[in-house]
Scaffold this motif. Structure first.
Motif, PDB file in Angstrom:
ATOM      1  N   MET A   1      -3.531  10.857   1.255  1.00 11.01           N
ATOM      2  CA  MET A   1      -2.671   9.664   1.180  1.00 11.01           C
ATOM      3  C   MET A   1      -1.256  10.072   0.771  1.00 11.01           C
ATOM      4  N   LYS A   2      -0.300   9.462   1.429  1.00 13.28           N
ATOM      5  CA  LYS A   2       1.102   9.708   1.118  1.00 13.28           C
ATOM      6  C   LYS A   2       1.660   8.452   0.448  1.00 13.28           C
ATOM      7  N   THR A   3       2.500   8.613  -0.557  1.00  9.76           N
ATOM      8  CA  THR A   3       3.055   7.418  -1.206  1.00  9.76           C
ATOM      9  C   THR A   3       4.577   7.470  -1.181  1.00  9.76           C
ATOM     10  N   ILE A   4       5.165   6.358  -0.750  1.00  8.52           N
ATOM     11  CA  ILE A   4       6.629   6.245  -0.796  1.00  8.52           C
ATOM     12  C   ILE A   4       6.953   5.388  -2.012  1.00  8.52           C
ATOM     13  N   ASN A   5       7.753   5.961  -2.910  1.00  8.21           N
ATOM     14  CA  ASN A   5       7.997   5.281  -4.186  1.00  8.21           C
ATOM     15  C   ASN A   5       9.437   4.830  -4.356  1.00  8.21           C
ATOM     16  N   GLU A   6      10.108   4.542  -3.258  1.00 11.34           N
ATOM     17  CA  GLU A   6      11.539   4.256  -3.383  1.00 11.34           C
ATOM     18  C   GLU A   6      11.863   2.808  -3.701  1.00 11.34           C
ATOM     19  N   LEU A   7      10.907   1.912  -3.485  1.00 11.06           N
ATOM     20  CA  LEU A   7      11.158   0.494  -3.785  1.00 11.06           C
ATOM     21  C   LEU A   7      10.536   0.154  -5.143  1.00 11.06           C
ATOM     22  N   SER A   8      10.613  -1.108  -5.527  1.00  7.70           N
ATOM     23  CA  SER A   8      10.040  -1.482  -6.828  1.00  7.70           C
ATOM     24  C   SER A   8       8.512  -1.560  -6.772  1.00  7.70           C
ATOM     25  N   TYR A   9       7.947  -1.304  -5.597  1.00  6.18           N
ATOM     26  CA  TYR A   9       6.478  -1.231  -5.458  1.00  6.18           C
ATOM     27  C   TYR A   9       6.174  -0.073  -4.513  1.00  6.18           C
ATOM     28  N   PRO A  10       5.023   0.587  -4.691  1.00 11.68           N
ATOM     29  CA  PRO A  10       4.728   1.728  -3.815  1.00 11.68           C
ATOM     30  C   PRO A  10       4.199   1.312  -2.447  1.00 11.68           C
ATOM     31  N   ILE A  11       4.470   2.167  -1.472  1.00 12.76           N
ATOM     32  CA  ILE A  11       3.892   1.980  -0.136  1.00 12.76           C
ATOM     33  C   ILE A  11       2.993   3.186   0.099  1.00 12.76           C
ATOM     34  N   ARG A 115       3.207 -20.866  -9.910  1.00 14.99           N
ATOM     35  CA  ARG A 115       4.537 -20.238 -10.091  1.00 14.99           C
ATOM     36  C   ARG A 115       4.504 -18.717  -9.903  1.00 14.99           C
ATOM     37  N   GLY A 116       3.543 -18.269  -9.147  1.00 14.90           N
ATOM     38  CA  GLY A 116       3.523 -16.841  -8.792  1.00 14.90           C
ATOM     39  C   GLY A 116       2.305 -16.106  -9.317  1.00 14.90           C
ATOM     40  N   ILE A 117       1.553 -15.502  -8.375  1.00 18.45           N
ATOM     41  CA  ILE A 117       0.444 -14.638  -8.786  1.00 18.45           C
ATOM     42  C   ILE A 117       0.587 -13.277  -8.081  1.00 18.45           C
ATOM     43  N   LYS A 118      -0.234 -12.326  -8.498  1.00 14.00           N
ATOM     44  CA  LYS A 118      -0.112 -10.969  -7.941  1.00 14.00           C
ATOM     45  C   LYS A 118      -0.653 -10.937  -6.510  1.00 14.00           C
ATOM     46  N   TYR A 119      -0.042 -10.108  -5.686  1.00 11.48           N
ATOM     47  CA  TYR A 119      -0.659  -9.899  -4.368  1.00 11.48           C
ATOM     48  C   TYR A 119      -0.408  -8.478  -3.871  1.00 11.48           C
ATOM     49  N   VAL A 120      -1.290  -8.095  -2.937  1.00 11.03           N
ATOM     50  CA  VAL A 120      -1.225  -6.772  -2.314  1.00 11.03           C
ATOM     51  C   VAL A 120      -1.220  -7.006  -0.812  1.00 11.03           C
ATOM     52  N   ASN A 121      -0.468  -6.207  -0.089  1.00 11.29           N
ATOM     53  CA  ASN A 121      -0.415  -6.393   1.359  1.00 11.29           C
ATOM     54  C   ASN A 121      -1.067  -5.209   2.074  1.00 11.29           C
ATOM     55  N   ILE A 122      -2.047  -5.518   2.934  1.00 17.89           N
ATOM     56  CA  ILE A 122      -2.658  -4.483   3.785  1.00 17.89           C
ATOM     57  C   ILE A 122      -2.321  -4.862   5.236  1.00 17.89           C
ATOM     58  N   PRO A 123      -1.177  -4.387   5.742  1.00 20.14           N
ATOM     59  CA  PRO A 123      -0.739  -4.793   7.084  1.00 20.14           C
ATOM     60  C   PRO A 123      -1.521  -4.068   8.173  1.00 20.14           C
ATOM     61  N   THR A 124      -1.806  -4.780   9.276  1.00 25.41           N
ATOM     62  CA  THR A 124      -2.684  -4.186  10.298  1.00 25.41           C
ATOM     63  C   THR A 124      -2.049  -4.093  11.685  1.00 25.41           C
ATOM     64  N   THR A 125      -0.785  -4.512  11.826  1.00 25.05           N
ATOM     65  CA  THR A 125      -0.106  -4.356  13.127  1.00 25.05           C
ATOM     66  C   THR A 125       1.070  -3.381  12.952  1.00 25.05           C
ATOM     67  N   ASP A 154       7.730  -9.433  -4.474  1.00 25.83           N
ATOM     68  CA  ASP A 154       7.219  -8.061  -4.353  1.00 25.83           C
ATOM     69  C   ASP A 154       5.697  -8.050  -4.405  1.00 25.83           C
ATOM     70  N   PRO A 155       5.057  -7.324  -3.492  1.00 19.92           N
ATOM     71  CA  PRO A 155       3.619  -7.104  -3.662  1.00 19.92           C
ATOM     72  C   PRO A 155       3.407  -6.049  -4.759  1.00 19.92           C
ATOM     73  N   LYS A 156       2.198  -5.948  -5.253  1.00 17.52           N
ATOM     74  CA  LYS A 156       1.925  -4.858  -6.219  1.00 17.52           C
ATOM     75  C   LYS A 156       1.988  -3.518  -5.498  1.00 17.52           C
ATOM     76  N   PHE A 157       1.469  -3.504  -4.277  1.00 21.27           N
ATOM     77  CA  PHE A 157       1.657  -2.330  -3.409  1.00 21.27           C
ATOM     78  C   PHE A 157       1.381  -2.738  -1.964  1.00 21.27           C
ATOM     79  N   VAL A 158       1.830  -1.900  -1.047  1.00 17.84           N
ATOM     80  CA  VAL A 158       1.517  -2.078   0.379  1.00 17.84           C
ATOM     81  C   VAL A 158       0.614  -0.908   0.766  1.00 17.84           C
ATOM     82  N   TYR A 159      -0.450  -1.209   1.469  1.00 16.30           N
ATOM     83  CA  TYR A 159      -1.402  -0.165   1.857  1.00 16.30           C
ATOM     84  C   TYR A 159      -1.433  -0.087   3.386  1.00 16.30           C
ATOM     85  N   VAL A 160      -0.749   0.919   3.908  1.00 19.08           N
ATOM     86  CA  VAL A 160      -0.644   1.093   5.366  1.00 19.08           C
ATOM     87  C   VAL A 160      -1.769   2.027   5.828  1.00 19.08           C
ATOM     88  N   PHE A 161      -2.757   1.456   6.497  1.00 17.77           N
ATOM     89  CA  PHE A 161      -3.875   2.265   6.984  1.00 17.77           C
ATOM     90  C   PHE A 161      -3.692   2.424   8.499  1.00 17.77           C
TER      91      PHE A 161
END
Ligand SMILES: NC(=O)c1ccc[n+]([C@@H]2O[C@H](COP(=O)([O-])OP(=O)(O)OC[C@H]3O[C@@H](n4cnc5c(N)ncnc54)[C@H](O)[C@@H]3O)[C@@H](O)[C@H]2O)c1
Length: 338
Positions: A1-11, A115-125, A154-161
């Motif tokens: 796994m590779k992680t990009i840490n340049e934003l306020s959340y990891p990709i 008023r806001g809860i945590k989320y994570v994004n797993i994009p598939t396209t 911001d998501p907590k993280f983005v997981y690009v599979f």
């Protein structure tokens, strides 16, 4: 796994197994629960693999119809209601599992519910992996307008599979490639070279993400440089509006917008003539100009609704040369190239 840490959340970019996902999610769950939202297409194809990797979690699933129509007020209403009925709490974690429609909608619910809860994004396209999941913009459509209600969340993280891209239809894959080509044109010619050399998907997904990040880091709230990402979008949005967001894909519409921007640039003596055939060639490789749009002037009336419209005219994005976009204010009478 590779992680990009340049934003306020990891990709995180993963290219073979979902092995790392459970431990990444674990950190953000409450009572080991995850509220996964997906669309029916993605769920039919990929749920088994995802549920297998999340076997040690309490997974609460909510499914929506695939497609843009789920991203309106009704879709927002139904999803929020369903999540509340399923007992979602302020401490819980939402997981968006799908393309840009699921990501934008779930992100908007995450920005507003309690008023806001945590989320994570797993994009598939392709489009969601390189574009919509990166940059914190979330939102829904309102009446006729696209993305009228929205927020920055911001998501907590983005997981690009990356293997998710293998099941996309050819047209959906190509649709995302239009955004990859656009970002290559405005900021990274090596991305275009990679595409022409038909290098592996993972090379250009990572590069396209890194290029989008460059724009966000300079202008998180879209006041200035990030506007350049709208290259090709003035005509593109007009085509989508006129077609009521049906029949033509976003990537196909902006591809025509890119060609129009270069033609107008040539007329204005801003763009280099040699670029036109090069760009035609690369867009045609992905069948992005097959949809017949008729005459450009049919679309000008829609330019007035463009977000880039200002008092003096429209802030039009030109391409002087590859990697060299330029904004110039254009008045209605100067827009014709037919
Ligand atoms: N937030 C942002 O910054 C931003 C940027 C660009 C676009 N967007 C939004 O993104 C949305 C478009 O996203 P999209 O192009 O991903 O569309 P989408 O989410 O509608 O997905 C396209 C189609 O592909 C299917 N699909 C998704 N993943 C699949 C897979 N792995 N295998 C097979 N089929 C799959 C979906 O079910 C759907 O039918 C638009 O609503 C647009 O406004 C947002």
């Amino acid at each position: 796994m590779k992680t990009i840490n340049e934003l306020s959340y990891p990709i995180h970019i993963e290219d073979s197994k979902l092995n790392n996902l459970p431990k990444l999610l674990k950190k953000y769950t409450y009572k080991n629960r995850v509220y996964v939202v997906s669309d029916l297409n993605v769920w039919n194809i990929h749920s088994k693999n995802l549920l297998d990797s999340l076997r040690n979690f309490d997974v609460v699933v909510t499914l929506i119809e695939a497609g843009e129509k789920s991203k309106g007020l009704d879709g927002f209403n139904e999803l929020t209601k369903s999540l509340i009925e399923k007992g979602i709490l302020r401490e819980d974690l939402l997981v968006a599992f799908g393309g840009g429609v699921v990501g934008d909608l779930v992100g908007f619910v995450a920005a507003t519910l309690y008023r806001g809860i945590k989320y994570v994004n797993i994009p598939t396209t392709v489009l969601s992996q390189i574009d919509s999941s990166i940059g914190s913009k979330v939102g829904i459509n309102f009446h006729e307008g696209k993305n009228i209600l929205g927020s920055f969340k911001d998501p907590k993280f983005v997981y690009v599979f990356l293997p998710y891209l293998e099941t996309l239809s050819r047209r959906e894959f190509n649709n995302g490639m239009a955004e990859v080509i656009k970002i290559g044109l405005i900021s990274d010619k090596t991305l275009l070279e990679d595409i022409l050399l038909e290098l592996d998907t993972k090379v250009f997904v990572e590069k396209a993400i890194k290029n989008k990040i460059k724009f966000i880091l300079e202008d998180k709230f879209e006041n200035n440089k990030r506007k350049l990402l709208n290259f090709g979008h003035t005509l593109g949005h007009a085509i989508e509006s006129m077609n009521k967001y049906e029949n033509i894909k976003h990537g196909e519409a902006i591809s025509h917008g890119i060609i129009y921007a270069i033609k107008l640039g040539i007329k204005e003596k801003i763009s280099d003539v040699k670029m036109l055939n090069y760009v035609y060639d690369i867009l045609n490789r992905f069948e992005l100009l097959n949809f017949k749009i008729g005459e450009y002037k049919e679309y000008f009336k829609y330019f007035k609704r463009d977000k880039k419209q200002i008092k003096e005219g429209i802030q039009f994005i030109f391409l002087k040369s590859i990697e060299n976009p330029k904004v110039k204010v254009m008045r209605g009478k100067d827009l014709n190239v037919d």
